[in-house]
Design a protein around this motif. Structure first.
Motif, short mmCIF file in Angstrom:
data_model
loop_
_atom_site.label_atom_id
_atom_site.label_comp_id
_atom_site.label_asym_id
_atom_site.label_seq_id
_atom_site.Cartn_x
_atom_site.Cartn_y
_atom_site.Cartn_z
N VAL A 1 3.97 6.08 -3.67
CA VAL A 1 3.26 4.59 -3.44
C VAL A 1 3.76 4.47 -1.69
O VAL A 1 3.44 4.00 -1.31
CB VAL A 1 2.71 4.23 -4.35
CG1 VAL A 1 2.12 3.01 -3.91
CG2 VAL A 1 1.83 4.30 -5.52
N ARG B 1 -3.76 5.62 2.88
CA ARG B 1 -4.27 4.64 1.53
C ARG B 1 -4.79 4.47 0.44
O ARG B 1 -4.74 3.87 -0.67
CB ARG B 1 -4.52 2.86 2.09
CG ARG B 1 -3.60 2.50 3.07
CD ARG B 1 -4.17 0.86 4.66
NE ARG B 1 -4.89 1.08 4.91
CZ ARG B 1 -5.42 1.56 6.12
NH1 ARG B 1 -4.26 1.54 6.90
NH2 ARG B 1 -6.26 1.82 6.85
N ARG C 1 -2.50 6.85 -1.69
CA ARG C 1 -1.30 5.62 -2.02
C ARG C 1 -2.50 4.70 -4.06
O ARG C 1 -1.49 4.72 -4.24
CB ARG C 1 -1.60 4.70 -1.27
CG ARG C 1 0.40 4.08 -1.52
CD ARG C 1 -0.47 2.59 -1.04
NE ARG C 1 -1.81 1.60 -1.18
CZ ARG C 1 -2.30 1.11 0.23
NH1 ARG C 1 -1.34 0.19 0.87
NH2 ARG C 1 -3.45 0.66 -0.06
N LEU D 1 3.89 7.02 1.03
CA LEU D 1 2.33 6.43 1.66
C LEU D 1 1.82 5.19 2.24
O LEU D 1 1.02 5.35 3.65
CB LEU D 1 1.26 7.07 1.13
CG LEU D 1 1.49 9.02 0.70
CD1 LEU D 1 -0.15 8.94 -0.67
CD2 LEU D 1 1.49 9.05 1.58
N THR D 2 2.89 4.22 2.01
CA THR D 2 1.95 2.62 2.52
C THR D 2 2.81 2.86 3.61
O THR D 2 2.68 2.65 4.94
CB THR D 2 3.05 1.83 1.37
OG1 THR D 2 2.08 2.16 0.49
CG2 THR D 2 2.71 0.61 2.35
#
Length: 101
Positions: free
Chosen positions: A42, A79, A82, A45-46
């Motif tokens: 997470v 996003r 994510r 990917l952010t």
């Protein structure tokens, strides 16, 4: 969002490198990233979505609207990915009690 780089690597890399230091293949890099715990994916990917979004803004300011919009869409889908991994983390977290100690 501020990104931190290993200064030993970043100053040697080209603007658009075709290889990642320490990796013989992008497949191996993807495999290693894919093996991260979901909460760390997470975060990854952010950061990646933010980087692509910043590139979109730069290309927009350089008069490249098609590229900018395509990169912006890419950031949006990163996003969304994510967000799905956040759900996966919430589902899997109760089964990882030993690893979280």
């Amino acid at each position: 969002m501020k990104r931190e780089f290993d200064s030993r690597i970043s100053h040697k890399m080209k603007k658009h490198p075709i290889k990642i230091p320490y990796y013989k293949s992008l497949e191996k890099l993807a495999d290693n990233i894919g093996n991260l715990r979901y909460d760390l994916l997470v975060k990854f990917l952010t950061y990646l979505a933010e980087k692509i979004y910043q590139d979109a803004l730069k290309d927009k300011s350089r008069g490249r609207p098609k590229l900018s919009q395509t990169l912006n869409n890419s950031a949006k889908y990163l996003r969304l990915s994510r967000d799905e991994l956040k759900r996966a983390w919430r589902i899997s977290k109760p089964y990882m009690k030993k690893e979280l100690k």
